[in-house]
Enzyme design. Structure first.
Site, PDB file in Angstrom:
ATOM      1  N   TYR A   1      -8.621 -12.547  17.307  1.00  0.00           N
ATOM      2  CA  TYR A   1      -9.659 -13.613  16.704  1.00  0.00           C
ATOM      3  C   TYR A   1     -10.162 -13.221  15.124  1.00  0.00           C
ATOM      4  O   TYR A   1     -10.155 -13.826  13.942  1.00  0.00           O
ATOM      5  CB  TYR A   1     -10.792 -14.093  17.511  1.00  0.00           C
TER       6      TYR A   1
ATOM      7  N   LYS B   1      -9.420 -14.202  10.718  1.00  0.00           N
ATOM      8  CA  LYS B   1     -10.392 -14.824   9.667  1.00  0.00           C
ATOM      9  C   LYS B   1     -10.328 -13.893   8.544  1.00  0.00           C
ATOM     10  O   LYS B   1     -10.309 -14.071   7.467  1.00  0.00           O
ATOM     11  CB  LYS B   1     -11.986 -14.722  10.219  1.00  0.00           C
TER      12      LYS B   1
ATOM     13  N   SER C   1     -16.299 -16.232   9.308  1.00  0.00           N
ATOM     14  CA  SER C   1     -17.263 -15.836  10.242  1.00  0.00           C
ATOM     15  C   SER C   1     -17.799 -14.614   9.912  1.00  0.00           C
ATOM     16  O   SER C   1     -17.236 -13.659   9.276  1.00  0.00           O
ATOM     17  CB  SER C   1     -16.756 -15.709  11.727  1.00  0.00           C
TER      18      SER C   1
HETATM   19  P1  NAD Z   1     -14.252 -26.005  18.129  1.00  0.00           P
HETATM   20  O1  NAD Z   1     -13.611 -25.384  19.246  1.00  0.00           O
HETATM   21  O2  NAD Z   1     -15.426 -26.465  18.742  1.00  0.00           O
HETATM   22  O3  NAD Z   1     -13.621 -26.702  16.931  1.00  0.00           O
HETATM   23  C1  NAD Z   1     -12.501 -26.525  16.582  1.00  0.00           C
HETATM   24  C2  NAD Z   1     -11.633 -27.673  16.534  1.00  0.00           C
HETATM   25  O4  NAD Z   1     -10.508 -27.337  16.101  1.00  0.00           O
HETATM   26  C3  NAD Z   1     -11.331 -28.296  17.862  1.00  0.00           C
HETATM   27  O5  NAD Z   1     -11.952 -29.405  18.077  1.00  0.00           O
HETATM   28  C4  NAD Z   1      -9.761 -28.171  18.264  1.00  0.00           C
HETATM   29  O6  NAD Z   1      -9.472 -29.061  19.219  1.00  0.00           O
HETATM   30  C5  NAD Z   1      -9.110 -27.925  16.787  1.00  0.00           C
HETATM   31  N1  NAD Z   1      -8.122 -27.368  16.766  1.00  0.00           N
HETATM   32  C6  NAD Z   1      -7.655 -26.137  17.011  1.00  0.00           C
HETATM   33  N2  NAD Z   1      -6.554 -25.621  16.853  1.00  0.00           N
HETATM   34  C7  NAD Z   1      -5.880 -26.770  16.250  1.00  0.00           C
HETATM   35  C8  NAD Z   1      -4.797 -27.182  15.796  1.00  0.00           C
HETATM   36  N3  NAD Z   1      -3.753 -26.505  15.695  1.00  0.00           N
HETATM   37  N4  NAD Z   1      -4.396 -28.334  15.001  1.00  0.00           N
HETATM   38  C9  NAD Z   1      -5.524 -29.486  15.279  1.00  0.00           C
HETATM   39  N5  NAD Z   1      -6.686 -29.022  15.502  1.00  0.00           N
HETATM   40  C10 NAD Z   1      -7.107 -27.852  16.179  1.00  0.00           C
HETATM   41  O7  NAD Z   1     -15.045 -24.750  17.356  1.00  0.00           O
HETATM   42  P2  NAD Z   1     -16.301 -24.713  16.290  1.00  0.00           P
HETATM   43  O8  NAD Z   1     -17.263 -23.721  17.062  1.00  0.00           O
HETATM   44  O9  NAD Z   1     -16.633 -25.837  15.660  1.00  0.00           O
HETATM   45  O10 NAD Z   1     -15.757 -23.654  15.136  1.00  0.00           O
HETATM   46  C11 NAD Z   1     -15.210 -24.459  14.074  1.00  0.00           C
HETATM   47  C12 NAD Z   1     -14.765 -23.187  13.274  1.00  0.00           C
HETATM   48  O11 NAD Z   1     -15.562 -22.187  12.927  1.00  0.00           O
HETATM   49  C13 NAD Z   1     -13.605 -22.305  13.711  1.00  0.00           C
HETATM   50  O12 NAD Z   1     -12.439 -21.749  12.796  1.00  0.00           O
HETATM   51  C14 NAD Z   1     -14.493 -21.068  14.217  1.00  0.00           C
HETATM   52  O13 NAD Z   1     -13.488 -19.845  14.406  1.00  0.00           O
HETATM   53  C15 NAD Z   1     -15.343 -20.989  13.174  1.00  0.00           C
HETATM   54  N6  NAD Z   1     -16.537 -20.303  13.719  1.00  0.00           N
HETATM   55  C16 NAD Z   1     -17.181 -20.499  14.777  1.00  0.00           C
HETATM   56  C17 NAD Z   1     -18.296 -19.934  15.213  1.00  0.00           C
HETATM   57  C18 NAD Z   1     -18.929 -20.327  16.431  1.00  0.00           C
HETATM   58  O14 NAD Z   1     -19.833 -19.547  17.004  1.00  0.00           O
HETATM   59  N7  NAD Z   1     -19.141 -21.480  16.878  1.00  0.00           N
HETATM   60  C19 NAD Z   1     -18.879 -19.006  14.318  1.00  0.00           C
HETATM   61  C20 NAD Z   1     -17.935 -18.469  13.361  1.00  0.00           C
HETATM   62  C21 NAD Z   1     -17.046 -19.218  12.852  1.00  0.00           C
END
Ligand code: NAD
Ligand code: UDP
Length: 341
Positions: A149, A153, A125
């Site tokens: 958080y 990362k 991120s």
């Molecule tokens: P999201 O919450 O929609 O998707 C993450 C998924 O991981 C969820 O479906 C959740 O059920 C699953 N999950 C969490 N912990 C788990 C575990 N222990 N075992 C199995 N499944 C698990 O989030 P997103 O927005 O799709 O983000 C995906 C990734 O991208 C994350 O790592 C997030 O930190 C990173 N990210 C997101 C953003 C954003 O703005 N959305 C920005 C930068 C980075």
């Protein structure tokens, strides 16, 4: 590379990436514990692509279950999305965040190594740039973070750097996302936040659809062109395609590596500009008021996206109007997200 394991594949970014992977001929295996997603997304992926993913409802903390999945399938690469992602919540339950995000990643890496799977695309991120770097952010800048958080990362990036130094079979792309928004143009999948949205675009969408009265704009006195915060918004489908480019690069390079790539547009928009674009997309005014700044926010950041363009042959293809159009289609056609009623 044909069989790709996608952790967190039913989440917002993961589901869009599954669609693009299936459409490009990959076989997709998804592990998700559904702690922040809904199994209905699997039906929607099938409707869009006329193909299905192999789905395991499993927790990444369950090493035995993960190991069994690697034994069963001939996995060639992993895209690791799974994790908890709410910055504010991470300050309230930091140990839960560290356990869920760090322990699960360590277990995953252990299972991958056991099964000789070393190709990994990791969801990092822009938060790893902390608050003291100049803009635009460039990949070689020093890393720091202001929340538990964000620290997960930074730490996972460090785990992977150390793993690569110790064992050069690791072949890793660290993808630093800027602000992913929008939805699949079909309107069938999109962001479905639990409770009150933390992020700007889903909040605006819920105001537009009548679920929330008004948007609070967090700060009107930033040193930006209109006083509101500036971010680098990226359409989630463009972001999904960046993962495929990263996989392709891992597969075709002759020497393994660990490389970080910014996935952003390289251009920032203010909160007021996003509101104006959304009003155009939905054809109605968005009610808002300027409030005080949100703790921990910085005025402005956007990516230097040139490394991804040069090395991954990837750049964004969709603009802010496209992001708002698709976010609105998703929100207006699914006012309750993936839940019925
Ligand atoms: P999201 O919450 O929609 O998707 C993450 C998924 O991981 C969820 O479906 C959740 O059920 C699953 N999950 C969490 N912990 C788990 C575990 N222990 N075992 C199995 N499944 C698990 O989030 P997103 O927005 O799709 O983000 C995906 C990734 O991208 C994350 O790592 C997030 O930190 C990173 N990210 C997101 C953003 C954003 O703005 N959305 C920005 C930068 C980075
Ligand atoms: N923002 C806002 N009201 C909201 C949510 C966000 O004014 O209800 C602002 C926030 O201060 C920032 C921008 O919108 O300037 C993007 O915020 P978001 O939480 O979406 O992304 P992040 O701050 O994590 O980059």
């Amino acid at each position: 590379m044909k069989q790709i394991l996608v952790t967190g594949g039913t989440g917002f970014i993961g589901s869009h990436t599954c669609v693009e992977l299936l459409e490009q001929g990959y076989q997709v295996i998804v592990i998700d514990n559904l702690c922040n997603s809904n199994a209905e997304v699997l039906n929607r992926i099938e409707t869009i692509t006329q193909q299905s993913v192999i789905f395991y409802q499993a927790d990444l903390l369950d090493k035995v279950a993960i190991d069994a999945i690697f034994t069963k399938h001939d996995i060639e690469a992993v895209i690791h999305f799974a994790g908890l992602k709410a910055v504010g919540e991470s300050t309230q339950i930091p140990l839960t965040y560290y356990h869920n995000n760090l322990t699960s990643t360590l277990l995953l890496l252990d299972v991958m190594a056991k099964h000789q799977v070393f190709n990994l695309v990791f969801s990092s991120s822009a938060t790893v740039y902390g608050e003291n770097n100049p803009i635009p952010y460039v990949e070689h800048f020093p890393l720091s973070s202001t929340s538990p958080y964000g620290r997960t990362k930074v730490m996972i990036e460090q785990f992977l750097q150390d793993a690569f130094v110790a064992d050069s079979r690791w072949n890793v792309a660290l993808l630093r996302y800027f602000n992913p928004v929008g939805a699949h143009p079909s309107g069938l999948i999109g962001e479905d936040p639990n409770g009150v949205p933390n992020n700007l675009m889903p909040y605006i969408a819920q105001v537009a659809v009548g679920k929330r009265d008004k948007l609070s704009v967090f700060g009107g006195d930033y040193p930006t062109h209109d006083g509101t915060g500036v971010r680098d918004y990226i359409h989630v489908v463009d972001l999904a395609l960046g993962h495929i480019k990263a996989l392709e690069r891992l597969a075709k390079q002759t020497k393994t590596s660990i490389e970080a790539y910014n996935l952003g547009a390289g251009k920032g928009y203010s909160v007021l500009e996003v509101i104006a674009a959304f009003e155009k997309a939905c054809g109605q005014p968005i009610s808002y008021g300027i409030e005080s700044r949100r703790a921990g926010d910085i005025a402005e950041f956007y990516a230097d996206a040139s490394k991804a363009k040069a090395k991954l042959e990837w750049q964004v293809s969709m603009n802010l109007d496209d992001m708002c159009r698709d976010a609105w289609k998703w929100q207006s056609e699914n006012p309750n997200g993936f839940s019925e009623g």
